[in-house]
Design an enzyme around this catalytic site. Structure first.
Site, short mmCIF file in Angstrom:
data_model
loop_
_atom_site.label_atom_id
_atom_site.label_comp_id
_atom_site.label_asym_id
_atom_site.label_seq_id
_atom_site.Cartn_x
_atom_site.Cartn_y
_atom_site.Cartn_z
N GLY A 44 -12.79 26.72 36.66
CA GLY A 44 -13.39 26.19 38.00
C GLY A 44 -14.19 24.98 37.98
N CYS A 75 -5.33 34.26 38.25
CA CYS A 75 -6.70 33.43 38.66
C CYS A 75 -6.24 32.76 39.77
CB CYS A 75 -6.69 32.49 37.15
SG CYS A 75 -7.74 31.19 37.44
N CYS A 189 -11.57 34.82 43.60
CA CYS A 189 -11.73 34.38 41.98
C CYS A 189 -11.58 35.98 41.37
CB CYS A 189 -13.34 33.83 41.60
SG CYS A 189 -13.19 33.83 39.85
N1 DGL Z 1 -10.97 33.76 37.30
C1 DGL Z 1 -10.71 32.55 37.79
C2 DGL Z 1 -10.41 32.32 39.25
O1 DGL Z 1 -9.68 33.58 39.67
C3 DGL Z 1 -11.46 31.44 37.41
C4 DGL Z 1 -12.79 31.54 36.44
C5 DGL Z 1 -13.05 30.16 35.77
O2 DGL Z 1 -13.71 29.28 36.44
O3 DGL Z 1 -12.50 30.05 34.72
O4 DGL Z 1 -10.42 31.52 40.05
#
Ligand code: DGL
Length: 263
Positions: A44, A75, A189
């Site tokens: 992110g 993600c 997220c």
């Molecule tokens: N789990 C990820 C998402 O759904 C992002 C987390 C990160 O910043 O790496 O956006």
């Protein structure tokens, strides 16, 4: 179709386990390889070009090595930036995870929806398009909460989560113009549903938290309908972070992963 071919699930860390859990419930016999790109965490805070290059490169190498029957980008950051590019380079179905604005828009009564994501996700044109298509006439308040990614990772390592961190993220939505009428929040997220209890407490009982995990699992089950599966041990692989990997053992064992390997 090779009945041993796995479903490959990728996230920057353990957030995608929230998608994995739903996929596992829908398809308990499917062989799964879960890949956590710890060496690239957090996505992110990266530029669009960095995320796209990383995710396309990694998934290309992983797909060649494991010949998955389907790839799931678990993600929101990676999906809203690179889903189209990954589909262009892989020859198997690719399912992405994009902010659940459509179900949230159907559920809100006040017409004010909050969206919590990473800094990269909240600025994506993909999210603008979802808003225009599904939340037309409603108010969508967006806030970046990158510290929740780290809090979710810490929680799965068995570390304490600071209520203050959660409260500040909730306030970032609530304090915006119209935030007092917000009754639905999209957890945009995949890490954030790991903090559902903490977030629910901080947002209050009148706010509904919505994520897309069940919808994604349904989509994957639909795409794989009729395919045979040879059950196999669940595999967890991670880029980098070999030294911190053992700290996730408990959370992984609870989900049925027998071992964690470095990719
Ligand atoms: N789990 C990820 C998402 O759904 C992002 C987390 C990160 O910043 O790496 O956006």
């Amino acid at each position: 179709m090779d009945p041993a071919a796995p479903i490959l699930i990728l996230d920057s860390g353990v957030g995608g386990l929230t998608i994995f859990d739903a996929v596992r419930s829908a398809l308990p016999d499917a062989p799964v390889i879960y890949a956590a790109d710890f060496a690239g965490l957090p996505y992110g805070d990266k530029t669009e070009a960095e995320v796209a290059a990383r995710v396309c490169g990694l998934l290309g190498r992983m797909a060649e090595r494991w010949q998955p029957r389907l790839v799931c980008i678990a993600c929101n950051t990676a999906s809203t930036i690179a889903l189209g590019m990954v589909r262009d380079v892989l020859e198997v179905p690719v399912v992405g995870t994009v902010p659940a604005i459509k179900p949230a828009a159907a559920l809100t009564r006040s017409g004010v929806i909050g969206l919590l994501g990473t800094a990269a996700t909240v600025r994506q044109p993909y999210v603008d398009r979802l808003e225009a298509e599904f939340a037309n006439g409603k108010t969508l308040l967006r806030a970046a909460a990158p510290e929740l990614v780290l809090a979710a990772e810490a929680k799965l390592r068995g570390e304490a989560v600071s209520p203050d961190v959660i409260a500040k993220a909730a306030a970032r939505l609530r304090d915006q113009h119209g935030g007092g009428r917000m009754d639905t929040v999209v957890l945009a997220c995949t890490h954030f549903p790991l903090l559902r209890g903490e977030l629910a407490e901080a947002m209050g009982p009148d706010v509904l938290l919505v994520d897309g995990a069940d919808g994604i699992a349904r989509r994957i089950a639909g795409l794989l309908r009729g395919q045979p599966f040879t059950p196999a041990p669940l595999r967890f692989v991670a880029t980098g972070a070999g030294d911190t990997l053992p700290r996730y053992t408990r959370a992984l064992a609870q989900r049925g992963f027998s071992a964690a390997d470095v990719f």
